[in-house]
Motif scaffolding. Structure first.
Motif, short mmCIF file in Angstrom:
data_model
loop_
_atom_site.label_atom_id
_atom_site.label_comp_id
_atom_site.label_asym_id
_atom_site.label_seq_id
_atom_site.Cartn_x
_atom_site.Cartn_y
_atom_site.Cartn_z
N MET A 1 14.98 42.44 11.98
CA MET A 1 14.12 42.32 13.16
C MET A 1 14.92 42.05 14.43
O MET A 1 14.68 42.62 15.47
N ILE A 2 15.92 41.14 14.33
CA ILE A 2 16.77 40.80 15.47
C ILE A 2 18.23 41.04 15.09
O ILE A 2 18.66 40.63 14.01
N SER A 3 18.94 41.69 15.98
CA SER A 3 20.38 41.88 15.80
C SER A 3 21.09 41.51 17.09
O SER A 3 20.81 42.09 18.15
N VAL A 4 21.95 40.52 17.01
CA VAL A 4 22.69 40.03 18.19
C VAL A 4 24.15 40.42 18.03
O VAL A 4 24.77 40.12 17.00
N LYS A 5 24.69 41.09 19.03
CA LYS A 5 26.05 41.60 18.95
C LYS A 5 26.90 41.13 20.13
O LYS A 5 26.57 41.41 21.29
N ASN A 6 27.95 40.38 19.83
CA ASN A 6 28.96 39.96 20.83
C ASN A 6 28.32 39.35 22.07
O ASN A 6 28.61 39.74 23.20
N LEU A 7 27.45 38.38 21.87
CA LEU A 7 26.68 37.80 22.97
C LEU A 7 27.49 36.70 23.67
O LEU A 7 27.94 35.74 23.05
N TYR A 8 27.63 36.88 24.98
CA TYR A 8 28.31 35.89 25.83
C TYR A 8 27.38 35.48 26.98
O TYR A 8 26.62 36.30 27.49
N LYS A 9 27.46 34.22 27.35
CA LYS A 9 26.76 33.73 28.54
C LYS A 9 27.70 32.79 29.27
O LYS A 9 28.18 31.80 28.71
N GLU A 10 27.95 33.12 30.54
CA GLU A 10 28.89 32.33 31.35
C GLU A 10 28.27 31.95 32.68
O GLU A 10 27.43 32.68 33.22
N PHE A 11 28.66 30.77 33.17
CA PHE A 11 28.24 30.30 34.49
C PHE A 11 29.47 29.92 35.30
O PHE A 11 30.47 29.47 34.75
N HIS A 12 29.37 30.09 36.60
CA HIS A 12 30.40 29.58 37.51
C HIS A 12 29.90 28.29 38.12
O HIS A 12 28.81 28.24 38.70
N GLN A 13 30.68 27.23 37.98
CA GLN A 13 30.29 25.93 38.52
C GLN A 13 31.51 25.26 39.12
O GLN A 13 32.49 24.98 38.43
N GLU A 14 31.44 25.01 40.43
CA GLU A 14 32.55 24.36 41.14
C GLU A 14 33.88 25.06 40.86
O GLU A 14 34.88 24.44 40.48
N ASN A 15 33.85 26.38 41.04
CA ASN A 15 35.03 27.22 40.87
C ASN A 15 35.57 27.23 39.43
O ASN A 15 36.72 27.61 39.19
N LYS A 16 34.74 26.79 38.48
CA LYS A 16 35.13 26.84 37.08
C LYS A 16 34.19 27.78 36.32
O LYS A 16 33.01 27.87 36.62
N LEU A 17 34.74 28.44 35.34
CA LEU A 17 33.94 29.31 34.49
C LEU A 17 33.52 28.54 33.25
O LEU A 17 34.36 28.05 32.49
N LEU A 18 32.22 28.38 33.08
CA LEU A 18 31.69 27.69 31.91
C LEU A 18 31.14 28.72 30.93
O LEU A 18 30.26 29.50 31.29
N ARG A 19 31.65 28.73 29.74
CA ARG A 19 31.19 29.67 28.73
C ARG A 19 30.20 28.94 27.81
O ARG A 19 30.58 28.07 27.03
N ILE A 20 28.92 29.31 27.92
CA ILE A 20 27.87 28.65 27.15
C ILE A 20 27.69 29.30 25.79
O ILE A 20 27.48 28.62 24.79
N LEU A 21 27.76 30.63 25.75
CA LEU A 21 27.73 31.37 24.48
C LEU A 21 29.02 32.16 24.36
O LEU A 21 29.42 32.86 25.29
N ASP A 22 29.64 32.06 23.20
CA ASP A 22 30.99 32.59 23.06
C ASP A 22 31.07 33.59 21.89
O ASP A 22 31.60 33.30 20.83
N GLY A 23 30.48 34.77 22.13
CA GLY A 23 30.61 35.84 21.14
C GLY A 23 29.73 35.66 19.92
O GLY A 23 30.21 35.71 18.78
N ILE A 24 28.43 35.49 20.13
CA ILE A 24 27.48 35.31 19.03
C ILE A 24 27.20 36.64 18.35
O ILE A 24 26.89 37.63 19.00
N ASN A 25 27.30 36.64 17.02
CA ASN A 25 26.92 37.78 16.21
C ASN A 25 26.03 37.28 15.07
O ASN A 25 26.48 36.44 14.27
N VAL A 26 24.80 37.77 15.01
CA VAL A 26 23.90 37.32 13.96
C VAL A 26 22.76 38.31 13.78
O VAL A 26 22.35 38.97 14.74
N ASN A 27 22.29 38.44 12.57
CA ASN A 27 21.12 39.27 12.26
C ASN A 27 20.05 38.39 11.63
O ASN A 27 20.35 37.55 10.77
#
Length: 244
Positions: free
Chosen positions: A1-27
C-alpha cells in the motif's frame, strides 16, 4: 500500500542544515498495523506527516497504492480522501457540535449527502460509545471522548489508511485505555494503520510491526514479539528499558 524510497527532509536553521529524515526506505502492506517509536526529535512525526503530504520531503518518493504523492502533478486532495489522520491534539471546532464537526468534511466534499453523513456518523458514534454526544460541544467532553470523536471524524471518510500522531500522549492515564480500545477495534476490522506512539500497550497488543527511529533513520524493523523478548539492537533495548 505504501512504499517510501530514499526519503529525506532537511531544514535550514541559523545557517545550519538540520536533517530530520535521513534516507528512509520502508514498505507497508495493506492490513499491517505499524507502530513507530523512538526518542523525541527522531523524526517520527515528520515521517508520518510526509505520508499524507502535510510535510513536503526534501527528496525521495512516497507511493500510495502506486501513485507518487511527492510528484508535482499529484492531486493530494484526492489522495487524502483515502488517508485519515488523527493528531495528538484533537483539532475539533469549538463552535460546532460533535455531529457538525464530523460531517463537515464529507458533506463539503460532496462524498455524502447530509442525511447519509449523519446516519453513518451515528453508527460510528455507537461503536465508540458516544452516540449520546452527537449534539454536545467539544467543551462538554473529556479528553478521551474528544480523541474518540477525532477518530470517528477520520473514519467517516471511509479511508483505506489511518495515521495516528501520538493519539494518547495528551490524555490523562485513565483515558488512554478507552482510546486504545477504539484503535484495537479498528485494527480488528483490517484497517491499515501507522501509529507514532510512546504507548507500549498499543505496541504490544495491537501492532503487527514496530519501526524504531533514531536521528532520522529507521534502525530497527521488527514484530513486537521479537522487539520485547529478543531485541538484538543495543540502542533499542536501552530505549525500551527506560520506558518499561
Amino acid at each position: 500500500m505504501i512504499s517510501v524510497k530514499n526519503l529525506y527532509k532537511e531544514f535550514h536553521q541559523e545557517n545550519k542544515l538540520l536533517r530530520i529524515l535521513d534516507g528512509i526506505n520502508v514498505n507497508i502492506k495493506k492490513g499491517e498495523r505499524v507502530a513507530v517509536i523512538g526518542p523525541s526529535g527522531s523524526g517520527k512525526s515528520t515521517f508520518l506527516r510526509c505520508l499524507n503530504g502535510l510535510e513536503k520531503p526534501s527528496s525521495g518518493s512516497i507511493f500510495f497504492k502506486g501513485t507518487d504523492i511527492t510528484a508535482k502533478n499529484c492531486n493530494l486532495d484526492l489522495i487524502r480522501k483515502n488517508i485519515g489522520m488523527v493528531f495528538q491534539h484533537f483539532n475539533l471546532f469549538p463552535h460546532l457540535t460533535i455531529m457538525q464537526n464530523i460531517i463537515l468534511a464529507p458533506v463539503s466534499l460532496k462524498i455524502y449527502s447530509k442525511e447519509k453523513a449523519e446516519y453513518y456518523t451515528n453508527e460510528l458514534l455507537k461503536k465508540v460509545g458516544l452516540d449520546d454526544k452527537a449534539n454536545h460541544y467539544p467543551s462538554q467532553l473529556s479528553g478521551g471522548q474528544k480523541q474518540r470523536i477525532a477518530i470517528v471524524r477520520s473514519l467517516v471518510m471511509n479511508p483505506e489508511l489511518m495515521l495516528f500522531d501520538e493519539p494518547t500522549s495528551a490524555l490523562d492515564p485513565e483515558m488512554v485505555n478507552e482510546v486504545v480500545a477504539v484503535m484495537s477495534d479498528i485494527a480488528k476490522h483490517g484497517m491499515t494503520m501507522v501509529v507514532v506512539t510512546h504507548d507500549m500497550s498499543f505496541v504490544k497488543n495491537i501492532a503487527s510491526r514496530v519501526l524504531f527511529m533514531d536521528n532520522g533513520e529507521i534502525i530497527s524493523d521488527e514484530p513486537p514479539e521479537k522487539l520485547f523478548k529478543n531485541c538484538e539492537n543495543v540502542r533499542v533495548s536501552k530505549f525500551l528499558k527506560n520506558l518499561i
